[in-house]
Design a protein around this motif. Structure first.
Motif, short mmCIF file in Angstrom:
data_model
loop_
_atom_site.label_atom_id
_atom_site.label_comp_id
_atom_site.label_asym_id
_atom_site.label_seq_id
_atom_site.Cartn_x
_atom_site.Cartn_y
_atom_site.Cartn_z
N GLY A 279 0.78 -1.23 0.00
CA GLY A 279 0.00 0.00 0.00
C GLY A 279 0.81 1.27 0.00
O GLY A 279 0.23 2.37 0.07
N ILE A 280 2.13 1.19 -0.10
CA ILE A 280 2.96 2.39 -0.03
C ILE A 280 2.62 3.36 -1.17
O ILE A 280 2.56 4.57 -0.96
N ASN A 281 2.37 2.84 -2.36
CA ASN A 281 2.03 3.72 -3.48
C ASN A 281 0.68 4.40 -3.27
O ASN A 281 0.49 5.55 -3.65
N ALA A 282 -0.27 3.69 -2.65
CA ALA A 282 -1.57 4.28 -2.38
C ALA A 282 -1.46 5.41 -1.37
O ALA A 282 -2.07 6.48 -1.52
N VAL A 283 -0.69 5.19 -0.32
CA VAL A 283 -0.50 6.22 0.70
C VAL A 283 0.14 7.46 0.08
O VAL A 283 -0.29 8.60 0.32
N MET A 284 1.18 7.26 -0.74
CA MET A 284 1.85 8.39 -1.38
C MET A 284 0.91 9.09 -2.36
O MET A 284 0.95 10.31 -2.52
N PHE A 285 0.01 8.32 -3.01
CA PHE A 285 -0.93 8.87 -3.97
C PHE A 285 -1.85 9.89 -3.29
O PHE A 285 -2.20 10.93 -3.88
N PHE A 286 -2.26 9.61 -2.05
CA PHE A 286 -3.22 10.47 -1.36
C PHE A 286 -2.56 11.49 -0.43
O PHE A 286 -3.25 12.17 0.33
N THR A 287 -1.24 11.59 -0.45
CA THR A 287 -0.54 12.48 0.47
C THR A 287 -1.05 13.91 0.41
O THR A 287 -1.36 14.53 1.44
N VAL A 288 -1.14 14.47 -0.80
CA VAL A 288 -1.54 15.87 -0.95
C VAL A 288 -2.97 16.07 -0.44
O VAL A 288 -3.26 17.05 0.26
N ASP A 289 -3.87 15.13 -0.77
CA ASP A 289 -5.26 15.26 -0.32
C ASP A 289 -5.37 15.20 1.20
O ASP A 289 -6.14 15.95 1.81
N ILE A 290 -4.62 14.26 1.80
CA ILE A 290 -4.69 14.09 3.24
C ILE A 290 -4.14 15.32 3.96
O ILE A 290 -4.74 15.84 4.91
N PHE A 291 -3.03 15.84 3.49
CA PHE A 291 -2.48 17.06 4.08
C PHE A 291 -3.40 18.25 3.82
O PHE A 291 -3.52 19.14 4.65
N GLY A 292 -4.03 18.26 2.64
CA GLY A 292 -4.94 19.35 2.32
C GLY A 292 -6.12 19.38 3.28
O GLY A 292 -6.54 20.45 3.75
N SER A 293 -6.66 18.19 3.61
CA SER A 293 -7.80 18.14 4.54
C SER A 293 -7.39 18.56 5.94
O SER A 293 -8.22 18.95 6.75
N ALA A 294 -6.08 18.45 6.25
CA ALA A 294 -5.58 18.86 7.56
C ALA A 294 -5.16 20.33 7.58
O ALA A 294 -4.63 20.80 8.59
N GLY A 295 -5.34 21.02 6.46
CA GLY A 295 -5.06 22.45 6.44
C GLY A 295 -3.81 22.86 5.70
O GLY A 295 -3.45 24.04 5.68
N PHE A 296 -3.10 21.91 5.07
CA PHE A 296 -1.90 22.24 4.30
C PHE A 296 -2.30 22.45 2.84
O PHE A 296 -2.68 21.51 2.15
N SER A 297 -2.22 23.71 2.39
CA SER A 297 -2.64 24.01 1.02
C SER A 297 -1.52 23.78 0.01
O SER A 297 -1.78 23.65 -1.18
N ASP A 298 -0.26 23.70 0.46
CA ASP A 298 0.89 23.56 -0.44
C ASP A 298 1.22 22.08 -0.60
O ASP A 298 1.75 21.44 0.31
N GLY A 299 0.90 21.52 -1.77
CA GLY A 299 1.15 20.11 -2.01
C GLY A 299 2.62 19.77 -2.00
O GLY A 299 3.03 18.72 -1.51
N HIS A 300 3.48 20.66 -2.53
CA HIS A 300 4.92 20.42 -2.54
C HIS A 300 5.46 20.32 -1.12
O HIS A 300 6.31 19.48 -0.81
N LEU A 301 4.98 21.20 -0.24
CA LEU A 301 5.43 21.17 1.15
C LEU A 301 5.02 19.86 1.82
O LEU A 301 5.78 19.29 2.60
N ALA A 302 3.83 19.37 1.48
CA ALA A 302 3.37 18.11 2.05
C ALA A 302 4.30 16.97 1.67
O ALA A 302 4.66 16.12 2.50
N THR A 303 4.70 16.91 0.39
CA THR A 303 5.59 15.84 -0.04
C THR A 303 6.96 15.95 0.63
O THR A 303 7.58 14.94 0.95
N VAL A 304 7.43 17.17 0.85
CA VAL A 304 8.72 17.36 1.54
C VAL A 304 8.63 16.85 2.97
O VAL A 304 9.55 16.19 3.48
N ILE A 305 7.51 17.13 3.64
CA ILE A 305 7.33 16.65 5.02
C ILE A 305 7.34 15.13 5.06
O ILE A 305 8.01 14.51 5.91
N VAL A 306 6.61 14.51 4.15
CA VAL A 306 6.57 13.04 4.09
C VAL A 306 7.96 12.49 3.79
O VAL A 306 8.41 11.51 4.41
N GLY A 307 8.66 13.11 2.86
CA GLY A 307 10.01 12.67 2.53
C GLY A 307 10.96 12.77 3.71
O GLY A 307 11.78 11.88 3.95
N ALA A 308 10.82 13.84 4.49
CA ALA A 308 11.68 14.02 5.67
C ALA A 308 11.39 12.96 6.72
O ALA A 308 12.31 12.42 7.36
#
Length: 486
Positions: A279-308
């Motif tokens: 399921g790793i690809n599924a989780v990464m697929f929804f990263t931007v949406d999940i962070f967006g629902s939590a109040g993060f409007s910047d998708g690039h920032l969300a991916t950086v957080i996950v990468g870190a």
């Protein structure tokens, strides 16, 4: 499963005490060789993360649409399938060192093709396939190179550096993307890493296992002295490797019917399948949406957080690998992944039932109420931490440890092919799977796979921490009379 550990303890008493008594092991050169080799997986990570940073620019310039962008991302797996098989042959024909160096060539050529494509889609696709070939080659040869140069006490830590480098490469690509570089400059940055690899690797040693297999004992002793330190008597280690090689016959395909080869091949291939279908690809697929629902409007920032987060916890896994062991980390990580996939499915079930309209992949999947945002965000964080602690690094580490020397190239090639084939299948079918079974159904399917992975590890996968490659080989071949049935 304890039998391999018990036998290893007996052989350690016979072999390693004289070695340690002969002088202090100095691992500086071993660390240097590993640091240079992992520039390969660093390039893999950058290649995997490249599409996330480059696709917005490619779409904005009308070079790629949604369908071609999806194909562009998936082609790395197509190239990697062939790259793994190529490396499986080259690692035996030319050696581990030259195979690592050769990985840099398709990387550099592929990145140059992308950078000079000028919007020509065919050239973009060719470049992506070539970087995929290089990624497949690195996936095979770098873990083997590290395993054959490491000491048993450090093999888990150093072998895990492969996955650490992959996550660092992914994070690096995200960070470079935040700088606003276009797809051309992003590709040119990608070409720098393999260029450095081929230069530095020229000064690194071949592995002692390969040299002894080619009857170059003096060269092997020289390499062992370089890796362990001049004050260490490396004769015992050299004799152990030689003794194991002397008991082996020339590799033939009929060997795949022997327990000493088909058992570790099944173990490695199943770990690769569980890794990709977890399921790793599924989780990464929804990263931007999940962070967006939590109040993060910047998708690039969300991916950086996950990468870190991936980098940090993969480093933690590497640091405890040789103390905790492979099995316990896989089981703990699999448990965390199973629970988080179940709660992911629960989140989508609850949000879907509270919505008055049907949810499709093409629409926003954020819930109508913020009450459940914590569930999706927590599930994602727990999943990524769990995956980073176990199933990200360990399947590649185990692949490098369990195959007999005579078949290490071809068997590792098959395992690598299985991994990248599964990656390609998951990437292409995830959206369709979510459409057919719903998001919650897809995540519950992944939860089932993670649970089966736990069961498989508990009953089938032996513990390899602290054991020499020769001891592991004896376990699978049944040369240990006290060995239990596999």
């Amino acid at each position: 499963m304890e039998s391999i550990q018990q036998e290893g303890d007996r052989r350690h008493d016979e072999i390693r005490v004289p070695l340690m008594g002969a002088g202090k092991v100095v691992n500086r050169n071993l660390y240097i060789a590993t640091s240079v080799a992992v520039l390969g997986p660093l390039s893999i990570g950058y290649t995997l993360g490249y599409t996330s940073s480059a696709n917005p620019d490619l779409k904005a310039k009308n070079i790629l649409d949604e369908d071609t962008a999806s194909l562009f991302g998936a082609l790395i797996a197509v190239g990697a399938m062939g790259g793994g098989l190529l490396a499986g042959w080259l690692i035996e024909a030319a050696g581990r060192k030259l195979c690592v160096m050769s990985c840099a060539l398709p990387f550099v050529i592929g990145w140059l093709c992308i950078s000079i494509s000028h919007g020509i889609i065919a050239l973009l696709m060719i470049g992506r396939i070539l970087t995929g070939v290089a990624a497949g080659m690195c996936s095979l040869v770098v873990p083997v190179y590290i395993a054959e140069t490491s000491t048993p006490s450090l093999r888990g830590f150093l072998g895990s550096c492969f996955q650490v480098a992959v996550t660092v490469g992914i994070l690096f690509s995200y960070v470079v993307g935040l700088a606003g570089l276009n797809y051309v400059w992003l590709a040119l940055v990608g070409a720098i890493i393999p260029t450095v690899l081929i230069v530095l690797m020229a000064f690194m040693p071949e592995t002692p296992h390969y040299l002894l297999g080619k009857n170059k004992r003096n060269d092997a002793l020289h390499v062992l002295t370089y890796l362990r330190g001049v004050h260490v008597d490396v004769d015992d280690e050299c004799c152990e490797i030689e003794s194991n090689l002397d008991q082996q016959e020339t590799m033939s395909f009929s060997e795949f019917l022997a327990p000493g080869l088909y058992k570790p091949l099944i173990v490695s291939c199943m770990l690769m399948i569980f890794q990709q279908f977890s399921g790793i690809n599924a989780v990464m697929f929804f990263t931007v949406d999940i962070f967006g629902s939590a109040g993060f409007s910047d998708g690039h920032l969300a991916t950086v957080i996950v990468g870190a987060v991936q980098v940090v916890f993969t480093c933690i896994a590497a640091s405890i690998m040789d103390r905790a062991g492979r099995r316990i980390l896989l089981i703990i990580a699999g448990t965390g992944m199973t629970i988080s996939c179940v709660t992911f499915g629960l989140y989508y079930q609850l949000t879907e039932s509270s919505s008055s309209t049907n949810v499709t992949v093409a629409t926003t999947i954020a819930p109508s109420s913020s009450d459940l945002n914590w569930l999706s965000l927590t599930s994602m964080i727990v999943y990524i931490i769990s995956f980073s602690l176990g199933w990200g690094a360990i399947p590649w580490l185990v692949m490098s440890e369990i195959f007999p020397a005579r078949a290490r190239g071809i068997a590792s090639g098959i395992a690598t092919l299985v991994n990248w084939t599964c990656a390609f299948i998951v990437t292409l079918t995830f959206v369709q799977m979510s459409d057919a079974f719903s998001h919650q159904g897809a995540f519950w399917f992944y939860a089932g796979v993670c649970f089966l992975g736990i069961v498989f590890v508990f009953f089938v996968v032996p513990e390899t921490k602290g054991r020499t490659l020769e001891e592991i080989e004896c376990y699978f071949e049944g040369r240990n009379p006290s060995k239990e049935d596999f």
